[in-house]
Design an enzyme around this catalytic site. Sequence first.
Site, PDB file in Angstrom:
ATOM      1  N   ASP A  86      28.915  47.039  67.729  1.00 25.26           N
ATOM      2  CA  ASP A  86      29.760  46.732  66.585  1.00 25.26           C
ATOM      3  C   ASP A  86      31.122  47.371  66.902  1.00 25.26           C
ATOM      4  O   ASP A  86      31.215  48.254  67.762  1.00 25.26           O
ATOM      5  CB  ASP A  86      29.129  47.356  65.333  1.00 25.26           C
ATOM      6  CG  ASP A  86      30.034  47.262  64.129  1.00 25.26           C
ATOM      7  OD1 ASP A  86      30.519  46.162  63.845  1.00 25.26           O
ATOM      8  OD2 ASP A  86      30.285  48.308  63.492  1.00 25.26           O
ATOM      9  N   LEU A  87      32.174  46.922  66.259  1.00 22.83           N
ATOM     10  CA  LEU A  87      33.507  47.456  66.585  1.00 22.83           C
ATOM     11  C   LEU A  87      33.946  48.550  65.603  1.00 22.83           C
ATOM     12  O   LEU A  87      34.072  49.724  65.964  1.00 22.83           O
ATOM     13  CB  LEU A  87      34.528  46.313  66.588  1.00 22.83           C
ATOM     14  CG  LEU A  87      35.980  46.705  66.867  1.00 22.83           C
ATOM     15  CD1 LEU A  87      36.148  47.257  68.272  1.00 22.83           C
ATOM     16  CD2 LEU A  87      36.899  45.496  66.671  1.00 22.83           C
ATOM     17  N   ASP A  88      34.177  48.122  64.349  1.00 19.66           N
ATOM     18  CA  ASP A  88      34.706  49.042  63.335  1.00 19.66           C
ATOM     19  C   ASP A  88      33.696  50.151  63.041  1.00 19.66           C
ATOM     20  O   ASP A  88      32.591  49.873  62.585  1.00 19.66           O
ATOM     21  CB  ASP A  88      35.006  48.274  62.034  1.00 19.66           C
ATOM     22  CG  ASP A  88      36.092  47.220  62.231  1.00 19.66           C
ATOM     23  OD1 ASP A  88      37.084  47.517  62.908  1.00 19.66           O
ATOM     24  OD2 ASP A  88      35.952  46.099  61.698  1.00 19.66           O
ATOM     25  N   THR A 138      38.424  52.084  62.465  1.00 19.71           N
ATOM     26  CA  THR A 138      39.368  51.232  61.734  1.00 19.71           C
ATOM     27  C   THR A 138      39.071  51.214  60.238  1.00 19.71           C
ATOM     28  O   THR A 138      39.845  50.635  59.473  1.00 19.71           O
ATOM     29  CB  THR A 138      39.316  49.789  62.276  1.00 19.71           C
ATOM     30  OG1 THR A 138      37.988  49.529  62.683  1.00 19.71           O
ATOM     31  CG2 THR A 138      40.247  49.610  63.443  1.00 19.71           C
ATOM     32  N   LYS A 158      31.733  48.675  54.394  1.00 19.89           N
ATOM     33  CA  LYS A 158      31.410  48.757  55.829  1.00 19.89           C
ATOM     34  C   LYS A 158      30.534  47.594  56.269  1.00 19.89           C
ATOM     35  O   LYS A 158      29.481  47.344  55.687  1.00 19.89           O
ATOM     36  CB  LYS A 158      30.663  50.054  56.133  1.00 19.89           C
ATOM     37  CG  LYS A 158      31.568  51.213  56.404  1.00 19.89           C
ATOM     38  CD  LYS A 158      30.757  52.349  57.012  1.00 19.89           C
ATOM     39  CE  LYS A 158      31.570  53.597  57.131  1.00 19.89           C
ATOM     40  NZ  LYS A 158      30.745  54.747  57.466  1.00 19.89           N
ATOM     41  N   GLY A 159      30.958  46.914  57.314  1.00 23.75           N
ATOM     42  CA  GLY A 159      30.163  45.829  57.893  1.00 23.75           C
ATOM     43  C   GLY A 159      30.204  44.538  57.100  1.00 23.75           C
ATOM     44  O   GLY A 159      29.659  43.522  57.514  1.00 23.75           O
ATOM     45  N   ARG A 181      35.334  39.945  54.964  1.00 25.04           N
ATOM     46  CA  ARG A 181      36.594  40.104  54.219  1.00 25.04           C
ATOM     47  C   ARG A 181      36.461  39.597  52.778  1.00 25.04           C
ATOM     48  O   ARG A 181      36.854  40.271  51.836  1.00 25.04           O
ATOM     49  CB  ARG A 181      37.708  39.357  54.945  1.00 25.04           C
ATOM     50  CG  ARG A 181      39.095  39.762  54.474  1.00 25.04           C
ATOM     51  CD  ARG A 181      40.157  38.964  55.201  1.00 25.04           C
ATOM     52  NE  ARG A 181      40.069  39.095  56.650  1.00 25.04           N
ATOM     53  CZ  ARG A 181      40.709  38.306  57.516  1.00 25.04           C
ATOM     54  NH1 ARG A 181      41.501  37.357  57.083  1.00 25.04           N
ATOM     55  NH2 ARG A 181      40.566  38.487  58.812  1.00 25.04           N
ATOM     56  N   SER A 207      30.851  41.795  66.217  1.00 24.35           N
ATOM     57  CA  SER A 207      31.623  42.282  65.066  1.00 24.35           C
ATOM     58  C   SER A 207      31.860  41.184  64.035  1.00 24.35           C
ATOM     59  O   SER A 207      32.027  40.019  64.399  1.00 24.35           O
ATOM     60  CB  SER A 207      32.980  42.803  65.559  1.00 24.35           C
ATOM     61  OG  SER A 207      33.857  43.026  64.477  1.00 24.35           O
ATOM     62  N   ALA A 208      31.924  41.585  62.771  1.00 28.90           N
ATOM     63  CA  ALA A 208      32.224  40.645  61.691  1.00 28.90           C
ATOM     64  C   ALA A 208      33.721  40.361  61.596  1.00 28.90           C
ATOM     65  O   ALA A 208      34.148  39.435  60.911  1.00 28.90           O
ATOM     66  CB  ALA A 208      31.752  41.239  60.358  1.00 28.90           C
ATOM     67  N   SER A 209      34.522  41.149  62.298  1.00 31.15           N
ATOM     68  CA  SER A 209      35.973  41.084  62.099  1.00 31.15           C
ATOM     69  C   SER A 209      36.625  39.908  62.820  1.00 31.15           C
ATOM     70  O   SER A 209      36.319  39.627  63.977  1.00 31.15           O
ATOM     71  CB  SER A 209      36.609  42.385  62.587  1.00 31.15           C
ATOM     72  OG  SER A 209      38.021  42.264  62.531  1.00 31.15           O
ATOM     73  N   ASN A 257      39.688  40.121  63.409  1.00 30.08           N
ATOM     74  CA  ASN A 257      40.772  40.814  64.122  1.00 30.08           C
ATOM     75  C   ASN A 257      40.265  41.568  65.348  1.00 30.08           C
ATOM     76  O   ASN A 257      41.009  42.365  65.941  1.00 30.08           O
ATOM     77  CB  ASN A 257      41.461  41.807  63.176  1.00 30.08           C
ATOM     78  CG  ASN A 257      42.160  41.101  62.023  1.00 30.08           C
ATOM     79  OD1 ASN A 257      43.072  40.315  62.242  1.00 30.08           O
ATOM     80  ND2 ASN A 257      41.724  41.358  60.796  1.00 30.08           N
ATOM     81  N   LYS A 286      26.502  39.579  58.767  1.00 33.85           N
ATOM     82  CA  LYS A 286      25.427  40.574  58.755  1.00 33.85           C
ATOM     83  C   LYS A 286      25.044  40.784  57.284  1.00 33.85           C
ATOM     84  O   LYS A 286      25.932  40.775  56.445  1.00 33.85           O
ATOM     85  CB  LYS A 286      25.925  41.897  59.358  1.00 33.85           C
ATOM     86  CG  LYS A 286      26.392  41.777  60.816  1.00 33.85           C
ATOM     87  CD  LYS A 286      27.105  43.057  61.268  1.00 33.85           C
ATOM     88  CE  LYS A 286      27.770  42.871  62.627  1.00 33.85           C
ATOM     89  NZ  LYS A 286      28.577  44.019  63.059  1.00 33.85           N
ATOM     90  N   GLU A 304      25.347  50.261  65.873  1.00 31.79           N
ATOM     91  CA  GLU A 304      25.868  49.859  64.564  1.00 31.79           C
ATOM     92  C   GLU A 304      26.070  51.048  63.634  1.00 31.79           C
ATOM     93  O   GLU A 304      25.261  51.977  63.641  1.00 31.79           O
ATOM     94  CB  GLU A 304      24.839  48.947  63.877  1.00 31.79           C
ATOM     95  CG  GLU A 304      25.199  47.501  63.811  1.00 31.79           C
ATOM     96  CD  GLU A 304      26.419  47.181  62.952  1.00 31.79           C
ATOM     97  OE1 GLU A 304      26.863  48.035  62.160  1.00 31.79           O
ATOM     98  OE2 GLU A 304      26.924  46.054  63.090  1.00 31.79           O
ATOM     99  N   ASP A 305      27.120  50.990  62.803  1.00 33.19           N
ATOM    100  CA  ASP A 305      27.323  52.067  61.826  1.00 33.19           C
ATOM    101  C   ASP A 305      27.048  51.614  60.394  1.00 33.19           C
ATOM    102  O   ASP A 305      27.140  52.429  59.473  1.00 33.19           O
ATOM    103  CB  ASP A 305      28.754  52.614  61.903  1.00 33.19           C
ATOM    104  CG  ASP A 305      29.769  51.631  61.357  1.00 33.19           C
ATOM    105  OD1 ASP A 305      29.635  50.420  61.648  1.00 33.19           O
ATOM    106  OD2 ASP A 305      30.680  52.055  60.632  1.00 33.19           O
TER     107      ASP A 305
HETATM  108  C1  BG6 Z   1      33.788  44.630  59.706  1.00 33.35           C
HETATM  109  C2  BG6 Z   1      34.237  45.808  58.859  1.00 33.35           C
HETATM  110  O1  BG6 Z   1      33.661  45.025  61.038  1.00 33.35           O
HETATM  111  O2  BG6 Z   1      34.720  43.550  59.621  1.00 33.35           O
HETATM  112  C3  BG6 Z   1      34.499  45.348  57.438  1.00 33.35           C
HETATM  113  O3  BG6 Z   1      33.258  46.820  58.878  1.00 33.35           O
HETATM  114  C4  BG6 Z   1      35.485  44.175  57.434  1.00 33.35           C
HETATM  115  O4  BG6 Z   1      35.010  46.433  56.687  1.00 33.35           O
HETATM  116  C5  BG6 Z   1      34.943  43.049  58.312  1.00 33.35           C
HETATM  117  O5  BG6 Z   1      35.712  43.694  56.116  1.00 33.35           O
HETATM  118  C6  BG6 Z   1      35.891  41.838  58.387  1.00 33.35           C
HETATM  119  O6  BG6 Z   1      37.055  42.225  59.045  1.00 33.35           O
HETATM  120  P1  BG6 Z   1      38.393  41.370  59.108  1.00 33.35           P
HETATM  121  O7  BG6 Z   1      39.226  42.104  60.120  1.00 33.35           O
HETATM  122  O8  BG6 Z   1      38.024  39.994  59.591  1.00 33.35           O
HETATM  123  O9  BG6 Z   1      38.996  41.341  57.745  1.00 33.35           O
HETATM  124 MG    MG Z   2      31.006  48.769  61.643  1.00 35.38          MG
END
Ligand code: BG6
Ligand code: MG
Length: 218
Positions: free
Chosen positions: A9-11, A17, A45-46, A49, A114-116, A118, A145, A169-170
């Site tokens: 996982d990233l964040d 972050t 967390k996790g 958005r 990662s769910a992000s 970004n 997730k 994973e956190d």
């Molecule tokens: C997860 C974070 O990795 O990504 C969440 O733990 C975040 O807090 C999610 O909301 C989505 O991220 P992003 O960058 O696409 O808004």
């Molecule tokens: Mg995380």
Amino acid sequence: MDLQLAIFDLDGVVVDTAKYHYLAWKRLGETIGIAFHEEDNERLKGVSRMRSLDILLEIGGQKRTDEEKARLAEAKNTWYVEYITQMDASEILPGVLDFLDELKSAGIKISLGSASKNARTILERVELTDYFDLIVDGNLVSKAKPDPEVFALSASLLDIAPQSAVVFEDAQAGIEAALRAQMVAIGVGDEHTLAQAHYVITGFASFGLQDLLRILPA
Ligand code: BG6
Ligand code: MG
């Protein structure tokens, strides 16, 4: 077990972050009259958005149309991106680089899960992109997730059996996703919060490949 793949996982695992997500949600809260505190941030967390925005609105007892929500999420993301574009390699969490180097030398594949949306920007900023054989992020998966999709996709794209993969994973939702993907789930953080995991570590500062191999099932 025949370890072939490590998924990160990233964040909160590779970089911290969570503080930038927090600052951006807090700033959004201020603009729409919702007080958002650090302890509320644990719930995000996790989480995706849009789900994070729903939680913020829930805290403030506000209801918004889908159009308004899209606009608010966009505003939060613009601020978040401002923060993460200032990041550099000094923000990689302790021990992560050494651990990635060890995995690479041992021929174990490395993937991001990662769910992000970004994730790529962040990996570029902290100069980690080249470490990853595969990047599975929020742009690639449709189910958040605790759905196992994000991890299952890493294994299938690399043609590796889930049973040969380990996930770091956190977030509780991430541990559940890893277990549902039939992978070994290693929690990074608090052992009570992440009690569902096969094993919990506090971070990578004093955790290396030998430690990992010791705790993996036979
Ligand atoms: C997860 C974070 O990795 O990504 C969440 O733990 C975040 O807090 C999610 O909301 C989505 O991220 P992003 O960058 O696409 O808004
Ligand atoms: Mg995380």
